[in-house]
Write an enzyme that holds these catalytic residues in place. Structure first.
Site, PDB file in Angstrom:
ATOM      1  N   HIS A   1      -8.773   3.751  -1.226  1.00 44.36           N
ATOM      2  CA  HIS A   1      -8.702   5.049  -1.272  1.00 44.36           C
ATOM      3  C   HIS A   1     -10.257   5.473  -1.679  1.00 44.36           C
ATOM      4  O   HIS A   1     -10.970   4.679  -2.477  1.00 44.36           O
ATOM      5  CB  HIS A   1      -7.935   5.678  -2.117  1.00 44.36           C
ATOM      6  CG  HIS A   1      -6.449   5.669  -1.585  1.00 44.36           C
ATOM      7  ND1 HIS A   1      -5.412   5.931  -2.214  1.00 44.36           N
ATOM      8  CD2 HIS A   1      -5.953   5.286  -0.263  1.00 44.36           C
ATOM      9  CE1 HIS A   1      -4.337   5.880  -1.252  1.00 44.36           C
ATOM     10  NE2 HIS A   1      -4.754   5.460  -0.109  1.00 44.36           N
TER      11      HIS A   1
ATOM     12  N   GLU B   1     -11.113   7.163  -4.268  1.00 46.44           N
ATOM     13  CA  GLU B   1     -11.211   6.991  -5.661  1.00 46.44           C
ATOM     14  C   GLU B   1     -11.363   5.648  -6.079  1.00 46.44           C
ATOM     15  O   GLU B   1     -12.172   5.123  -6.858  1.00 46.44           O
ATOM     16  CB  GLU B   1      -9.902   7.516  -6.603  1.00 46.44           C
ATOM     17  CG  GLU B   1      -9.589   8.902  -6.264  1.00 46.44           C
ATOM     18  CD  GLU B   1      -8.730   9.002  -4.747  1.00 46.44           C
ATOM     19  OE1 GLU B   1      -7.658  10.026  -4.921  1.00 46.44           O
ATOM     20  OE2 GLU B   1      -8.722   8.377  -3.917  1.00 46.44           O
TER      21      GLU B   1
ATOM     22  N   CYS C   1      -3.181   9.198  -5.659  1.00 40.26           N
ATOM     23  CA  CYS C   1      -1.993   8.516  -5.652  1.00 40.26           C
ATOM     24  C   CYS C   1      -1.530   7.713  -6.627  1.00 40.26           C
ATOM     25  O   CYS C   1      -2.654   7.838  -7.533  1.00 40.26           O
ATOM     26  CB  CYS C   1      -2.030   7.642  -4.382  1.00 40.26           C
ATOM     27  SG  CYS C   1      -3.015   5.896  -4.790  1.00 40.26           S
TER      28      CYS C   1
ATOM     29  N   CYS D   1      -4.567   4.898  -7.510  1.00 40.53           N
ATOM     30  CA  CYS D   1      -5.728   5.410  -8.134  1.00 40.53           C
ATOM     31  C   CYS D   1      -5.427   6.027  -9.339  1.00 40.53           C
ATOM     32  O   CYS D   1      -6.121   5.779 -10.212  1.00 40.53           O
ATOM     33  CB  CYS D   1      -5.941   6.625  -6.862  1.00 40.53           C
ATOM     34  SG  CYS D   1      -6.699   5.936  -5.329  1.00 40.53           S
TER      35      CYS D   1
END
Length: 147
Positions: free
Chosen positions: A78, A80, A106, A109
């Site tokens: 992701h 992040e 999520c 993260c």
């Protein structure tokens, strides 16, 4: 000419980063900021040197995995995660930094954000992940939706 405020300015960086994303489902960008300076950016996609999903197909689509579930069934990282990893790779201390992201993080993260020392997360779009919400609420990190 009118100057954008800091939040708008940093969200523009996150939006620009999202344009590099290779995910077939969602394009997300993130930027880590410390003392009003961009120190790291990230977008979602597979690890360095690994084929992109547009070349291999999306595992999550092929297996009909709904958004917000079974994050481990994905070739990519992701935005992040990539921003945090980039900061670590170059030895940038992100303790007390802020993260600007186009989508709410999520659960994976969220845990990384908490442990990395990031103090505040600004995001635009919601993401349905009840566990991420629960963990975020029990942490000291502020998660702030910007409209």
């Amino acid at each position: 000419m009118q100057r954008p405020d800091w939040k708008k300015y940093f969200f523009e960086f996150a939006s620009l980063a999202s344009q590099r994303a290779t995910c077939l489902r969602r394009k997300v960008g993130a930027v880590i900021v410390k003392d009003n300076m961009v120190v790291s950016t990230g977008y979602n996609g597979p690890p360095r040197g690994v084929p992109h999903c547009r070349e291999t197909g999306c595992i999550r689509e092929q297996n009909h995995v709904p958004s917000g579930e079974k994050h481990e069934l994905c070739r990519g990282l992701h935005a992040e995660q990539n921003a945090i990893i980039q900061a670590a790779r170059f030895g940038v201390n992100i303790t007390g930094a802020e993260l600007y992201c186009s989508t709410k993080p999520c659960v994976i993260c969220t845990k990384m954000i908490i442990n990395s020392g990031i103090s505040r997360v600004y995001y635009i779009e919601d993401y349905n992940d009840p566990l991420a919400e629960k963990i975020a609420d029990s942490s000291k990190v502020e998660f702030i939706k910007i409209s």
